[in-house]
Design a protein around this motif. Structure first.
Motif, mmCIF file in Angstrom:
data_model
loop_
_atom_site.group_PDB
_atom_site.id
_atom_site.type_symbol
_atom_site.label_atom_id
_atom_site.label_comp_id
_atom_site.label_asym_id
_atom_site.label_seq_id
_atom_site.Cartn_x
_atom_site.Cartn_y
_atom_site.Cartn_z
ATOM 1 N N LEU A 38 0.827 -1.206 0.000
ATOM 2 C CA LEU A 38 0.000 0.000 0.000
ATOM 3 C C LEU A 38 0.865 1.261 0.000
ATOM 4 O O LEU A 38 0.638 2.186 -0.791
ATOM 5 N N TYR A 39 1.872 1.279 0.864
ATOM 6 C CA TYR A 39 2.699 2.483 0.954
ATOM 7 C C TYR A 39 3.716 2.599 -0.172
ATOM 8 O O TYR A 39 4.159 3.706 -0.490
ATOM 9 N N ARG A 40 4.058 1.500 -0.802
ATOM 10 C CA ARG A 40 4.856 1.573 -2.026
ATOM 11 C C ARG A 40 4.038 2.283 -3.110
ATOM 12 O O ARG A 40 4.551 3.129 -3.837
ATOM 13 N N LEU A 41 2.755 1.959 -3.188
ATOM 14 C CA LEU A 41 1.879 2.610 -4.161
ATOM 15 C C LEU A 41 1.673 4.082 -3.832
ATOM 16 O O LEU A 41 1.659 4.941 -4.723
ATOM 17 N N LYS A 42 1.509 4.385 -2.551
ATOM 18 C CA LYS A 42 1.217 5.754 -2.128
ATOM 19 C C LYS A 42 2.434 6.660 -2.221
ATOM 20 O O LYS A 42 2.355 7.774 -2.753
ATOM 21 N N PHE A 43 3.564 6.209 -1.692
ATOM 22 C CA PHE A 43 4.740 7.078 -1.572
ATOM 23 C C PHE A 43 5.853 6.761 -2.560
ATOM 24 O O PHE A 43 6.889 7.436 -2.570
ATOM 25 N N LYS A 44 5.649 5.710 -3.377
ATOM 26 C CA LYS A 44 6.650 5.312 -4.377
ATOM 27 C C LYS A 44 7.980 4.932 -3.737
ATOM 28 O O LYS A 44 9.041 5.132 -4.323
ATOM 29 N N GLU A 45 7.921 4.412 -2.532
ATOM 30 C CA GLU A 45 9.139 3.946 -1.867
ATOM 31 C C GLU A 45 8.768 2.837 -0.885
ATOM 32 O O GLU A 45 7.598 2.698 -0.503
ATOM 33 N N PHE A 46 9.763 2.047 -0.494
ATOM 34 C CA PHE A 46 9.508 0.949 0.427
ATOM 35 C C PHE A 46 9.406 1.482 1.853
ATOM 36 O O PHE A 46 10.266 2.231 2.309
#
Length: 203
Positions: A38-46
């Motif tokens: 979810l946060y990879r999609l949101k913030f473009k980072e791990f």
């Protein structure tokens, strides 16, 4: 993260004014990597996350080429065994489900299979498109999407249920864009069939 009130289960109609956003629920066993995805999609980072105790929710805007984009209201729900009975509160009237599995944990795929079939066959979820994400493809020994599809018996889900299995990685973002694009296509296809059945044109 993950400490919101579980009573705040969504109502899909809130997020679908004139087809502007699609309501999607991310579920799967604990430690599959749902929140990190979810946060990879949101913030473009791990983002290294802690176990989700309730749910997380984010609005994700995904480009479709040119100036077009689609917005997903994504609900990420905890996967511990004691939380799984709550899944139906979130999947009710959803547009699509994303079922995440850890492709490196072959020994848990039978457990994942049971949960996937249980939630997809629930009366409220009949025909809801399912995107299976075979996560952690960046790790050695990860099972291929084809093997995950076989072990989860994805093709044995209801014939009315559109499904797709996509390999991905929350670490580098591999596979997430094409996976969500395929989910969008499945949702669109289901809506068009539904609208045709009612004789109404929505756009």
């Amino acid at each position: 993260m993950g400490n919101h009130l579980t009573e705040m289960a969504p109502n899909a109609s809130v997020f679908l004014p004139h087809f502007q956003a699609l309501h999607v629920v991310v579920i799967g066993l604990d430690s599959a990597g749902k929140t990190s995805l979810l946060y990879r999609l949101k913030f473009k980072e791990f983002v290294q996350s802690v176990p989700t105790k309730g749910f997380n929710t984010e609005k994700i805007r995904m480009p479709l080429g040119g100036s077009r984009a689609i917005t997903f209201q994504v609900w990420d729900v905890g996967g511990q065994e004691k939380l799984r009975p709550l899944w139906r509160s979130y999947t009710r009237r959803t547009d699509g489900m994303v079922f995440v599995v850890d492709a490196t944990e072959a020994e848990r795929l039978e457990e994942a299979k049971i949960e996937l079939h249980r939630i997809s066959r629930a009366s409220d979820n009949q025909g809801v498109p399912v995107l299976v994400l075979a996560n952690k493809q960046d790790r050695p020994g990860a099972l291929s999407p084809a093997e995950v599809e076989k072990r989860l018996a994805v093709k044995e889900l209801a014939t009315a249920t559109l499904t797709y299995v996509q390999g991905c990685s929350a670490v580098d973002g591999l596979g997430l864009q094409p996976g969500l694009e395929r989910l969008y296509e499945m949702i669109l296809k289901r809506k068009k069939v539904s609208w045709a059945g009612t004789g109404r044109k929505r756009w």
